[in-house]
Design a protein around this motif. Structure first.
Motif, short mmCIF file in Angstrom:
data_model
loop_
_atom_site.label_atom_id
_atom_site.label_comp_id
_atom_site.label_asym_id
_atom_site.label_seq_id
_atom_site.Cartn_x
_atom_site.Cartn_y
_atom_site.Cartn_z
N ALA A 167 2.33 21.65 34.47
CA ALA A 167 3.07 20.49 34.29
C ALA A 167 1.90 19.34 33.87
CB ALA A 167 3.97 19.90 35.26
N SER A 168 1.12 19.32 34.63
CA SER A 168 0.17 17.97 34.45
C SER A 168 -1.00 18.43 33.07
CB SER A 168 -1.15 18.22 35.52
OG SER A 168 -0.50 17.87 36.89
N ALA A 211 12.81 17.70 25.78
CA ALA A 211 14.33 17.34 25.88
C ALA A 211 14.28 16.22 26.46
CB ALA A 211 14.92 18.36 26.39
N LEU A 212 13.64 15.90 27.62
CA LEU A 212 13.47 14.73 28.63
C LEU A 212 13.15 13.46 27.76
CD1 LEU A 212 12.29 15.55 31.78
CD2 LEU A 212 14.79 15.14 31.50
N ARG A 213 12.29 13.53 26.99
CA ARG A 213 11.63 12.45 26.20
C ARG A 213 12.42 12.20 24.77
NH1 ARG A 213 6.04 15.38 26.90
NH2 ARG A 213 5.27 14.31 28.60
N THR A 214 13.01 13.14 24.32
CA THR A 214 13.59 12.89 22.89
C THR A 214 15.23 13.05 22.85
OG1 THR A 214 13.35 15.17 22.12
CG2 THR A 214 11.50 13.65 21.61
N ASP A 215 15.71 13.85 23.86
CA ASP A 215 17.11 13.98 23.52
C ASP A 215 17.90 13.35 24.80
OD1 ASP A 215 16.23 17.33 23.08
OD2 ASP A 215 16.84 15.94 21.58
N ALA A 216 17.25 12.86 25.77
CA ALA A 216 17.98 12.45 26.87
C ALA A 216 18.84 11.25 26.21
CB ALA A 216 17.07 11.51 27.93
N ASP A 221 1.48 17.21 30.71
CA ASP A 221 1.54 15.80 30.64
C ASP A 221 0.34 15.08 30.27
OD1 ASP A 221 3.67 14.73 33.65
OD2 ASP A 221 4.05 14.92 31.36
N LYS A 242 4.55 31.80 29.14
CA LYS A 242 5.74 31.77 28.93
C LYS A 242 6.38 30.47 29.71
CE LYS A 242 8.03 35.93 28.26
NZ LYS A 242 8.42 37.17 28.58
N LYS A 286 9.56 22.50 26.74
CA LYS A 286 10.97 22.38 26.16
C LYS A 286 11.67 21.38 27.08
CE LYS A 286 12.99 25.28 23.31
NZ LYS A 286 14.11 26.12 22.65
N VAL A 287 11.53 21.44 28.24
CA VAL A 287 12.32 20.53 29.13
C VAL A 287 11.58 19.09 28.89
CG1 VAL A 287 12.55 19.88 31.58
CG2 VAL A 287 12.88 22.30 30.86
N LEU A 288 10.27 19.15 29.01
CA LEU A 288 9.69 17.66 28.82
C LEU A 288 10.01 17.15 27.57
CD1 LEU A 288 6.29 18.48 30.20
CD2 LEU A 288 8.10 17.25 31.29
N TYR A 311 9.62 10.26 32.61
CA TYR A 311 9.97 10.66 31.16
C TYR A 311 10.82 10.15 30.33
CZ TYR A 311 7.21 14.80 33.04
OH TYR A 311 6.05 15.31 33.82
N ARG A 369 6.95 16.00 41.23
CA ARG A 369 7.23 16.13 39.95
C ARG A 369 7.41 17.50 39.48
NH1 ARG A 369 2.66 15.72 35.76
NH2 ARG A 369 2.19 17.16 37.31
N THR A 417 5.74 27.23 27.87
CA THR A 417 6.68 26.84 26.71
C THR A 417 8.02 26.51 27.38
OG1 THR A 417 5.81 28.70 25.62
CG2 THR A 417 7.78 28.14 24.84
N ARG A 418 8.69 27.08 28.44
CA ARG A 418 9.63 26.81 28.99
C ARG A 418 9.69 24.94 29.53
NH1 ARG A 418 10.63 32.22 32.29
NH2 ARG A 418 11.87 33.39 30.82
#
Lengths: 205, 205
Positions: free
Chosen positions: B12-13, B50-55, B16, B39, B46-48, A160, A186, B42-43
């Protein structure tokens, strides 16, 4: 407290051997006492934030390294002025951004300017709320990442946080994980990260 | 497909986009009807995100150590430190081998080795200055003799009147050394248990 702390004797050595990470308050108190090990931990925890602010302000990676150095010095000299420890991340981001703008402006004056008058140094302004929130999420994520097992950190970073995103074959080769295990691994890692984030107060909804 | 809850791995898949089109449709339809799974999705989303854009971008290796080194060399004394150095933490020079009179009948010469002894309250600091064989430089060796507290691992700064100083750390015996020191006037500052102590007036002529 104001002013830069002195580099006193390293009473952090005993603490640094412990497995428990220092709380933000304890770390800041140790930094204010001038403990070198505390500053090393500080940079380990917030160094990526400083570097990222420089890059996102428009610096090249080489310039970001120079900005990092001056930002760390500025943080060291001014850490005693931080009143609210809860605002540490936004404070660090602000210091780093001002150092970045100053550096980039200096560079743009030194370099010959094209006739078009391009100016890629923005006027000094507080960080936009959206930028600040992204940096805060990034720091939050980084600290949660550190609690994961190494295989999870490596796998999630590969899937990611890499550009371009590698194929499962490439990930399998570089991390030594069987291709068939990548999906389930993952999932477990994402779940572990999600739970850590929620425990630390990350808003999921 | 039965209306089974997809596994976390499936969700997750799905997010993804690494599932087949058919499976994607199945999971998508389920998420539209199942609050619990939606739900979770959604959670994870949000994690994905964040990993992609905020890391944050990791700072290059070695940058932190370089910054720590720069801080050590360029540290700015606080007002309190300056006050300390002026008012209360200057050790007294109680012995200087250069000021001992030559024996009667012997023409005095400058001794090749100069010894200084400083005292601060009940603590004692010995300094030995010797001209090096080549280069016109000096070697300064010292020992920290404290009545209380450890003597090893203390930061010892050699401070010239102008320009950059140098730093070392005391050994287990409290000894320290600086080699290749250029002629000039120096002071030595030791970060001891109770605070910094200055040994002034070390002149290398």
């Amino acid at each position: 407290m104001s002013g830069a702390p002195s580099f006193a004797r390293e009473s952090m050595r005993a603490r640094s051997r412990l497995d428990e990470p220092l709380s933000k308050d304890d770390l800041l108190r140790a930094c204010l006492r001038g403990e070198e090990e505390a500053w090393r931990l500080f940079l380990d925890r917030y160094g990526d934030l400083i570097f990222s602010v420089a890059l996102r302000t428009g610096a090249s990676p080489a310039d970001a390294e120079e900005i990092y150095q001056s930002a760390v010095l500025a943080i060291y000299q001014k850490i005693g002025t931080l009143q609210d420890h809860e605002k540490l991340v936004s404070w660090i981001a602000g210091v780093a951004r001002r150092q970045a703008l100053y550096y980039l402006r200096k560079r743009s004056r030194e370099a010959p300017q094209p006739d078009e008058g391009l100016d890629d140094v923005r006027d000094p302004a507080p960080l936009m709320q959206s930028e600040l929130e992204s940096l805060q999420r990034g720091q939050f994520l980084r600290e949660a990442f550190e609690t994961l097992r190494a295989v999870c950190r490596d796998l999630l970073a590969s899937l990611y946080m890499t550009d371009p995103i590698p194929s499962y074959e490439e990930v399998s080769r570089s991390l030594g994980i069987p291709i068939g295990s990548i999906g389930p691994t993952r999932a477990r890692c994402l779940d572990a990260l999600r739970r850590t984030l929620e425990t630390r107060g990350w808003e999921m909804t | 497909m039965k209306n089974e809850h997809p596994s976390f791995d499936d969700i997750a898949s799905y997010l993804d986009e690494t599932v087949t089109a058919r499976r994607r449709d199945e999971i998508g339809k389920h998420l539209n009807t199942c609050t619990r799974c939606d739900k979770i999705a959604t959670r994870v989303r949000k994690v994905l995100q964040a990993l992609r854009t905020d890391a944050l971008t990791p700072a290059p290796t070695g940058l932190a150590e370089k910054a720590l080194g720069a801080i050590r060399e360029q540290r700015v004394p606080t007002l309190a430190e300056r006050a300390d150095s002026l008012l209360s933490r200057i050790a007294a020079l109680v012995f200087d081998s250069n000021t001992r009179p030559a024996p009667a009948g012997v023409r005095g010469t400058v001794a090749p080795v100069r010894q200084l002894v400083y005292e601060w309250e009940s603590d004692r600091f010995t300094i030995r200055v010797q001209r090096e064989a080549t280069g016109g430089t000096y070697e300064i060796r010292g020992q920290i003799l404290l009545t209380e507290g450890r003597v090893d691992g203390l930061a010892v700064h050699l401070r010239p009147q102008s320009g950059r100083g140098r730093r070392t750390t005391s050994a287990i015996t409290g000894e320290f050394a600086f080699e290749g020191v250029a002629p000039g006037a120096y002071s030595i500052r030791i970060a001891s248990n109770g605070g910094d102590i200055s040994l002034p007036g070390i002149e290398l002529l």
